[in-house]
Enzyme design. Structure first.
Site, PDB file in Angstrom:
ATOM      1  N   ARG A 154      42.245  36.976  46.606  1.00 29.82           N
ATOM      2  CA  ARG A 154      41.315  37.709  45.734  1.00 29.82           C
ATOM      3  C   ARG A 154      40.931  36.795  44.565  1.00 29.82           C
ATOM      4  O   ARG A 154      41.481  36.891  43.468  1.00 29.82           O
ATOM      5  CB  ARG A 154      41.940  39.028  45.269  1.00 29.82           C
ATOM      6  CG  ARG A 154      42.124  39.972  46.447  1.00 29.82           C
ATOM      7  CD  ARG A 154      42.725  41.281  46.048  1.00 29.82           C
ATOM      8  NE  ARG A 154      41.801  42.142  45.348  1.00 29.82           N
ATOM      9  CZ  ARG A 154      42.156  43.325  44.837  1.00 29.82           C
ATOM     10  NH1 ARG A 154      43.381  43.745  44.937  1.00 29.82           N
ATOM     11  NH2 ARG A 154      41.265  44.069  44.217  1.00 29.82           N
TER      12      ARG A 154
ATOM     13  N   ASP B  68      38.635  50.496  51.295  1.00 27.65           N
ATOM     14  CA  ASP B  68      39.757  51.294  50.791  1.00 27.65           C
ATOM     15  C   ASP B  68      40.044  52.534  51.641  1.00 27.65           C
ATOM     16  O   ASP B  68      40.985  53.275  51.352  1.00 27.65           O
ATOM     17  CB  ASP B  68      39.510  51.707  49.324  1.00 27.65           C
ATOM     18  CG  ASP B  68      39.539  50.507  48.387  1.00 27.65           C
ATOM     19  OD1 ASP B  68      40.068  49.450  48.787  1.00 27.65           O
ATOM     20  OD2 ASP B  68      39.032  50.618  47.258  1.00 27.65           O
TER      21      ASP B  68
ATOM     22  N   ARG C 214      50.649  53.897  42.496  1.00 28.97           N
ATOM     23  CA  ARG C 214      49.647  53.172  41.706  1.00 28.97           C
ATOM     24  C   ARG C 214      48.310  53.900  41.688  1.00 28.97           C
ATOM     25  O   ARG C 214      47.555  53.798  40.732  1.00 28.97           O
ATOM     26  CB  ARG C 214      49.426  51.774  42.305  1.00 28.97           C
ATOM     27  CG  ARG C 214      50.594  50.841  42.082  1.00 28.97           C
ATOM     28  CD  ARG C 214      50.250  49.468  42.545  1.00 28.97           C
ATOM     29  NE  ARG C 214      49.030  48.998  41.895  1.00 28.97           N
ATOM     30  CZ  ARG C 214      48.443  47.845  42.133  1.00 28.97           C
ATOM     31  NH1 ARG C 214      48.974  47.020  43.002  1.00 28.97           N
ATOM     32  NH2 ARG C 214      47.349  47.508  41.507  1.00 28.97           N
TER      33      ARG C 214
ATOM     34  N   LYS D 283      40.404  56.435  40.063  1.00 27.57           N
ATOM     35  CA  LYS D 283      41.168  55.334  39.456  1.00 27.57           C
ATOM     36  C   LYS D 283      40.276  54.127  39.209  1.00 27.57           C
ATOM     37  O   LYS D 283      40.310  53.522  38.134  1.00 27.57           O
ATOM     38  CB  LYS D 283      42.324  54.965  40.402  1.00 27.57           C
ATOM     39  CG  LYS D 283      42.881  53.573  40.176  1.00 27.57           C
ATOM     40  CD  LYS D 283      43.936  53.205  41.184  1.00 27.57           C
ATOM     41  CE  LYS D 283      43.502  52.489  42.427  1.00 27.57           C
ATOM     42  NZ  LYS D 283      43.120  51.093  42.284  1.00 27.57           N
ATOM     43  N   ASN D 284      39.461  53.775  40.211  1.00 21.51           N
ATOM     44  CA  ASN D 284      38.696  52.530  40.098  1.00 21.51           C
ATOM     45  C   ASN D 284      37.477  52.645  39.171  1.00 21.51           C
ATOM     46  O   ASN D 284      36.839  51.644  38.867  1.00 21.51           O
ATOM     47  CB  ASN D 284      38.270  52.028  41.487  1.00 21.51           C
ATOM     48  CG  ASN D 284      39.472  51.510  42.258  1.00 21.51           C
ATOM     49  OD1 ASN D 284      40.546  51.347  41.696  1.00 21.51           O
ATOM     50  ND2 ASN D 284      39.285  51.262  43.548  1.00 21.51           N
TER      51      ASN D 284
ATOM     52  N   CYS E  54      47.467  38.585  46.334  1.00 24.96           N
ATOM     53  CA  CYS E  54      47.613  40.016  46.521  1.00 24.96           C
ATOM     54  C   CYS E  54      47.933  40.241  47.994  1.00 24.96           C
ATOM     55  O   CYS E  54      47.480  39.481  48.851  1.00 24.96           O
ATOM     56  CB  CYS E  54      46.287  40.659  46.146  1.00 24.96           C
ATOM     57  SG  CYS E  54      46.271  42.404  46.297  1.00 24.96           S
TER      58      CYS E  54
HETATM   59  N1  EPU Z   1      35.546  37.995  45.593  1.00 26.17           N
HETATM   60  C1  EPU Z   1      35.247  36.661  45.447  1.00 26.17           C
HETATM   61  N2  EPU Z   1      35.196  36.156  44.173  1.00 26.17           N
HETATM   62  C2  EPU Z   1      35.411  36.910  43.063  1.00 26.17           C
HETATM   63  C3  EPU Z   1      35.691  38.280  43.234  1.00 26.17           C
HETATM   64  C4  EPU Z   1      35.751  38.801  44.518  1.00 26.17           C
HETATM   65  O1  EPU Z   1      35.038  35.949  46.429  1.00 26.17           O
HETATM   66  O2  EPU Z   1      35.351  36.378  41.946  1.00 26.17           O
HETATM   67  C5  EPU Z   1      35.608  38.572  46.944  1.00 26.17           C
HETATM   68  C6  EPU Z   1      36.930  39.249  47.241  1.00 26.17           C
HETATM   69  O3  EPU Z   1      37.907  38.319  47.662  1.00 26.17           O
HETATM   70  C7  EPU Z   1      36.565  40.233  48.313  1.00 26.17           C
HETATM   71  C8  EPU Z   1      35.148  40.631  47.915  1.00 26.17           C
HETATM   72  O4  EPU Z   1      34.683  39.616  47.028  1.00 26.17           O
HETATM   73  O5  EPU Z   1      36.501  39.602  49.558  1.00 26.17           O
HETATM   74  C9  EPU Z   1      35.053  41.956  47.219  1.00 26.17           C
HETATM   75  O6  EPU Z   1      36.022  42.038  46.188  1.00 26.17           O
HETATM   76  P1  EPU Z   1      35.738  42.778  44.842  1.00 26.17           P
HETATM   77  O7  EPU Z   1      35.671  41.794  43.736  1.00 26.17           O
HETATM   78  O8  EPU Z   1      34.594  43.722  45.001  1.00 26.17           O
HETATM   79  O9  EPU Z   1      37.088  43.598  44.645  1.00 26.17           O
HETATM   80  P2  EPU Z   1      37.658  44.032  43.268  1.00 26.17           P
HETATM   81  O10 EPU Z   1      36.551  44.314  42.353  1.00 26.17           O
HETATM   82  O11 EPU Z   1      38.713  43.083  42.820  1.00 26.17           O
HETATM   83  C10 EPU Z   1      37.651  46.608  43.718  1.00 26.17           C
HETATM   84  C11 EPU Z   1      38.654  47.711  43.865  1.00 26.17           C
HETATM   85  C12 EPU Z   1      39.431  47.522  45.158  1.00 26.17           C
HETATM   86  C13 EPU Z   1      38.445  47.536  46.320  1.00 26.17           C
HETATM   87  C14 EPU Z   1      37.370  46.457  46.108  1.00 26.17           C
HETATM   88  C15 EPU Z   1      36.297  46.457  47.169  1.00 26.17           C
HETATM   89  C16 EPU Z   1      39.199  48.244  41.581  1.00 26.17           C
HETATM   90  C17 EPU Z   1      40.192  48.303  40.508  1.00 26.17           C
HETATM   91  N3  EPU Z   1      39.564  47.685  42.729  1.00 26.17           N
HETATM   92  O12 EPU Z   1      38.397  45.396  43.669  1.00 26.17           O
HETATM   93  O13 EPU Z   1      40.282  48.653  45.261  1.00 26.17           O
HETATM   94  O14 EPU Z   1      39.112  47.301  47.520  1.00 26.17           O
HETATM   95  O15 EPU Z   1      36.745  46.631  44.826  1.00 26.17           O
HETATM   96  O16 EPU Z   1      35.656  47.679  47.195  1.00 26.17           O
HETATM   97  O17 EPU Z   1      38.090  48.706  41.410  1.00 26.17           O
HETATM   98  C18 EPU Z   1      42.171  49.871  45.911  1.00 26.17           C
HETATM   99  O18 EPU Z   1      41.805  50.774  45.133  1.00 26.17           O
HETATM  100  O19 EPU Z   1      43.077  50.052  46.761  1.00 26.17           O
HETATM  101  C19 EPU Z   1      41.520  48.569  45.843  1.00 26.17           C
HETATM  102  C20 EPU Z   1      42.060  47.466  46.357  1.00 26.17           C
END
Ligand code: EPU
Length: 422
Positions: free
Chosen positions: A121, A309, A401, A22-23, A116
């Site tokens: 996030r 995850d 989801r 999915k991701n 969230c």
């Molecule tokens: N963060 C920031 N600033 C930003 C973006 C992120 O501080 O602008 C922080 C977040 O708050 C978090 C950390 O950086 O503490 C990592 O977050 P990341 O941005 O990597 O998460 P994401 O890209 O929004 C993806 C996956 C998540 C998974 C995370 C971490 C997708 C669609 N989602 O989210 O997946 O937990 O990476 O590996 O790729 C799930 O599938 O259940 C899920 C939540």
């Protein structure tokens, strides 16, 4: 509302096949907007988040056709660069259409994704990256508006935040940089396999990218990209969930087909240390558990560390592991909504800041429980498999989801599990 009902205690035996990730799929769908030519994406999981992304692409003006895990996207010449609140608020990954619309249309307007249940996030790293590429960004009335009147240009972007690198910020900036003038360096880039799959898709489209999978990605912008065919990588989190399923009931013997064990090294290490036998196979892994499990200390980290995850699913396993285990969350310090529900099933887990102290027991007892997010839902199903009696999991729209027909796949392994329609 539908619910999942599990009768625990059955040994799992047999084979289960993993769906596409999915991701990886979600940002690849956004990346298909970087050209006006059609793309064909295969091994696309049939999950609700993909359905939401399809709605967003349609809203942006692309023609989409999805059937039997194959997705055709025809973005066409004219894109609408606006993603509304009612779609973005249901799924944060939709924010990654900002980079592609900005790169192709010179502007993008995307609703702020908001909070969230797994914790704060923010999107500061996405915005910082796109600003470095020359976008001017304003936030007004709940929307992020990005513009690049003279086109995007390359730059050096450091994407490390308080909790390390960001997966989707890396994806957003990577996509935008493919069509920027000159060279972009993404420092402290996310190394997750899903980012590598996205980069591979972009390279097929004609993008010039080096270093994907490392913390430094170099992109040399090109003028135009083309439509391509691509097969999405297997879902390492779904695979990991089935691997834990194969470990949670003593005497189980499960083959997880189609997964890439190279993407699951941290989990394999932890399962092995706990006493689970993980055998690498040509196209997958065989999981066997006979003896009593050993307790573990686990800390989540960005890839290749232990994935956040899989934290909830691993916690379910540690609740039936005698002794004390400690799980520390370094990505989302508040991602512990499943703790109170696991405790309703007889586990004894105490929260101490961003750590959960798990006093493992030999048995859980089935109970009515409430799913709070996608991975928590999976953890409750796993706990239900190991528990005595019946577990009823409510609010399973979270599960839908990101897991494709999980109850059918577990049934094929011999689990006593069913979906009860509302
Ligand atoms: N963060 C920031 N600033 C930003 C973006 C992120 O501080 O602008 C922080 C977040 O708050 C978090 C950390 O950086 O503490 C990592 O977050 P990341 O941005 O990597 O998460 P994401 O890209 O929004 C993806 C996956 C998540 C998974 C995370 C971490 C997708 C669609 N989602 O989210 O997946 O937990 O990476 O590996 O790729 C799930 O599938 O259940 C899920 C939540």
């Amino acid at each position: 509302m539908d619910k999942i009902v599990v009768e625990g205690g059955k040994k799992l035996k047999g084979e289960v096949r993993v769906s596409g990730a999915k991701n990886a799929t979600l940002p690849i769908m956004a990346a298909a907007l970087l050209t006006d030519e059609p793309s064909r994406i295969e091994n696309v999981p049939d999950v609700q988040d993909v359905a939401t992304m399809l709605k967003i692409l349609s809203f942006l003006g692309a023609k989409v056709d999805y059937s039997d895990h194959v997705l055709e996207i025809k973005p066409g010449r004219k894109l609408n660069a606006f993603a509304p609140y009612h779609l973005v608020s249901t799924m944060r990954a939709s924010f990654c259409v900002l980079g592609p619309t900005l790169a192709r249309c010179g502007r993008g307007e995307v609703s702020l994704p908001g909070g969230c249940v797994i914790g704060a996030r923010p999107i500061d790293l996405h915005l910082k990256g796109l600003e470095t590429l020359g976008a001017s960004i304003t936030i007004d009335h709940g929307y992020v508006r990005a513009q690049s009147k003279n086109g995007l240009r390359g730059g050096v972007v450091y994407l490390g935040g308080k909790f390390g690198s960001s997966v989707l910020a890396t994806a957003n900036v990577l996509m935008a940089a493919t069509l920027a003038r000159g060279r972009t360096y993404i420092e402290c880039a996310a190394c997750e396999p899903e980012v590598v799959d996205l980069a591979d898709f972009l390279v097929k489209m004609g993008a010039k990218i080096k270093g994907q999978g490392s913390h430094l990605i170099e992109i040399e912008g090109v003028r135009k990209l083309r439509g391509v065919q691509h097969t999405v990588i297997p879902d390492r989190i779904e695979a990991g969930t089935f691997m834990v399923a194969g470990a949670i009931v003593k005497g189980s013997d499960v083959v997880v087909r189609g997964c890439d064990l190279d993407h699951s090294r941290a989990l394999v290490d932890k399962l092995t240390q706990a006493g689970v036998v993980v055998q690498r196979m040509e196209s997958g892994a065989r999981i066997r558990r006979n003896g009593t499990l050993r307790p573990e200390d686990i800390t989540t980290h960005p890839y290749p560390g232990f994935p956040t995850d899989l934290q909830a699913q691993m916690m379910a396993l540690l609740t039936v592991t005698p002794g004390i285990s400690v799980i520390t969350e370094k990505i989302y310090p508040d991602r512990f909504m499943h703790v109170s529900e696991l405790n309703r099933m007889g586990s004894r887990i105490f929260l101490e800041g961003s750590s959960a102290i798990v006093h493992g027991a030999r048995r859980l007892s089935g109970a009515p429980v409430m799913a709070s997010d996608l991975r928590a839902s999976a953890a409750l199903i796993l706990a239900g498999l190991a528990a005595e009696g019946t577990t009823e999991i409510q609010r399973i729209y979270h599960l839908d989801r990101g897991y494709e027909r999980i109850e059918e796949k577990l049934s094929l392994l011999g689990a006593n599990i069913k979906r009860v329609k509302a």
